[in-house]
Design a protein around this motif. Structure first.
Motif, PDB file in Angstrom:
ATOM      1  N   ARG A 351     -70.162  91.814   3.658  1.00  0.00           N
ATOM      2  CA  ARG A 351     -71.130  92.068   2.650  1.00  0.00           C
ATOM      3  C   ARG A 351     -70.865  93.104   1.530  1.00  0.00           C
ATOM      4  N   ASN A 352     -69.656  93.692   2.115  1.00  0.00           N
ATOM      5  CA  ASN A 352     -69.509  94.834   0.927  1.00  0.00           C
ATOM      6  C   ASN A 352     -68.287  94.326   0.003  1.00  0.00           C
ATOM      7  N   VAL A 353     -68.356  93.253  -0.386  1.00  0.00           N
ATOM      8  CA  VAL A 353     -67.486  92.781  -1.622  1.00  0.00           C
ATOM      9  C   VAL A 353     -68.383  92.102  -2.576  1.00  0.00           C
ATOM     10  N   ASN A 354     -67.758  92.250  -3.865  1.00  0.00           N
ATOM     11  CA  ASN A 354     -68.826  91.972  -4.878  1.00  0.00           C
ATOM     12  C   ASN A 354     -68.969  90.372  -5.168  1.00  0.00           C
ATOM     13  N   ALA A 355     -69.953  89.859  -5.745  1.00  0.00           N
ATOM     14  CA  ALA A 355     -70.521  88.579  -5.652  1.00  0.00           C
ATOM     15  C   ALA A 355     -69.439  87.415  -5.973  1.00  0.00           C
ATOM     16  N   SER A 356     -68.361  87.716  -6.984  1.00  0.00           N
ATOM     17  CA  SER A 356     -67.283  86.902  -7.367  1.00  0.00           C
ATOM     18  C   SER A 356     -66.504  86.458  -6.133  1.00  0.00           C
ATOM     19  N   LYS A 357     -66.184  87.194  -5.206  1.00  0.00           N
ATOM     20  CA  LYS A 357     -65.267  87.025  -3.916  1.00  0.00           C
ATOM     21  C   LYS A 357     -66.059  85.914  -3.330  1.00  0.00           C
ATOM     22  N   VAL A 358     -67.332  85.974  -3.155  1.00  0.00           N
ATOM     23  CA  VAL A 358     -68.280  85.367  -2.021  1.00  0.00           C
ATOM     24  C   VAL A 358     -68.360  83.672  -3.037  1.00  0.00           C
ATOM     25  N   LEU A 359     -68.612  83.642  -4.116  1.00  0.00           N
ATOM     26  CA  LEU A 359     -68.751  82.487  -4.956  1.00  0.00           C
ATOM     27  C   LEU A 359     -67.327  81.823  -4.902  1.00  0.00           C
ATOM     28  N   SER A 360     -66.408  82.582  -5.231  1.00  0.00           N
ATOM     29  CA  SER A 360     -65.169  81.989  -5.270  1.00  0.00           C
ATOM     30  C   SER A 360     -64.686  81.142  -4.130  1.00  0.00           C
TER      31      SER A 360
END
Length: 379
Positions: A351-360
């Protein structure tokens, strides 16, 4: 000799035993395409070792098939190395798979952090993100302290209080916004972790024959044992009674059910008309539609508490559940265009990454996203 060296690099990486120097060499050789052969060998030899649910390598369930999408199948000589968190890597083809990341390149959504508001009995509020460590306030015979780790604790005062109102009658509330989380040590020593968009209301001192708190959102408890004074948690139409135990309560108003997951001890759950006693590994679900109360054996306790441990973890979650977590943690709005996908998703990521990483990563399953301001549109 070179073959053996490359096989060893791959083997140590897949077993999560690589040191920092080995990871650097691994990434360099991978980007040059020199490890493709050995990665394929490993995948052919034992695909389950790569795709089992315990690995820290992120996995996504394909939208067209009901199985894991092996991350190795998207490795290529032109792979891009994305460092998601310490020791956590995923290799993705660039270009079309990263369309959402391109949309967010100028202004990404950063992850949540420790932030909350403390509301005292008189209505005054303290922004816990701004105040310095030390004593914040006194409520009756209790001092409120902020520790060096940023947590809040309630401790009995060493000197007599000049406040005439009993501390038990002084109700305090700690609430987190979207994009926030917080930890508090309650007056009896019980530890409570608040997820984003959550709250807990409690007296400055537990007196009488019970310890009673009220919550909204999601809270994880490690309750101090006291067989003479039960610990009671109320939320919506549900009440929990424990003597000392560890459990998680997901009671967001926009969820289909209140979920209580027990890790240790026992919990008595009641909806006012029916009561059940949970054993470790069980989960109760109180339906928001008809107030029915059901119990599930062999619940996924790791999934239920992943947020507390700094992870997103999905095990056959639908897209609405996935996006609800993203919305709360990144403090964004979510809209859906068209009918909701019927697929379910499995995966694990920090959960410590930016949203772009999760959405990608979600895009790899066929979902498309459009970003408008602070709104994520799921297409």
């Amino acid at each position: 000799m070179q073959d053996d060296h490359y096989r060893l690099l791959v083997k140590r990486y897949l077993e999560k035993k690589s040191g920092a120097d080995e990871l650097e060499v691994f990434a360099h050789l991978l980007n040059e395409g020199k490890l493709d052969k050995y990665l394929q060998e490993a995948m052919d030899a034992d695909i389950s070792a790569i795709t089992n649910g315990e690995t820290d390598v992120v996995k996504t369930l394909g939208s067209k098939k009901n199985n894991w999408l092996p991350w190795l199948k998207i490795v290529s000589a032109a792979s891009v190395l994305l460092i998601l968190s310490a020791g956590l890597y995923i290799y993705l083809k660039p270009a079309k798979h990263l369309s959402v990341a391109k949309q967010l390149v100028k202004k990404d959504f950063t992850p949540g952090s420790n932030k909350a508001i403390l509301t005292l009995a008189n209505g005054s509020q303290i922004n816990l993100s701004d105040v310095k460590n030390g004593v914040l306030a006194q409520q009756g015979a209790a001092y409120i302290n902020k520790s060096a780790r940023g947590n809040i604790t309630y401790q009995a005062a060493n000197t007599p209080s000049t406040v005439t109102t009993p501390a038990a009658a002084l109700l305090n509330t700690i609430s987190t916004p979207k994009g926030g989380q917080y930890q508090v040590t309650l007056p009896d020593g019980t530890h409570a972790w608040l997820n984003a968009a959550s709250s807990i209301r409690f007296p400055a001192v537990f007196s009488g024959t019970e310890r009673k708190v009220a919550i909204t959102g999601e809270v994880y408890f490690e309750v101090t044992k006291n067989k003479h004074k039960p610990f009671i948690v109320t939320c919506a139409n549900q009440q929990l009674t424990v003597l000392g135990t560890h459990f998680n309560v997901n009671a967001y108003a926009d969820e289909k059910a209140i979920k209580t997951t027990l890790l240790e001890g026992s919990v008595n759950v009641t909806n006012g008309t029916r009561a059940v006693i949970l054993k470790p590994g069980q989960q109760s679900k109180l339906s928001a539609d008809d107030n029915s109360l059901l119990v599930t054996d062999n619940a996924d306790t790791e999934e239920a508490t992943a947020w507390k441990n700094g992870m997103f973890l999905f095990n056959q979650a639908d897209i609405k559940t996935v996006m609800s977590q993203i919305s709360r943690w990144y403090d964004v709005d979510v809209k859906f265009e068209g009918p909701l996908p019927a697929d379910h998703y499995r995966g694990k990521i920090s959960r410590n990454v930016n949203a772009s990483k999760v959405l990608s990563i979600l895009e790899l399953s066929g979902i498309k996203f459009k970003i408008e301001g602070k709104t994520i549109i799921v297409k």
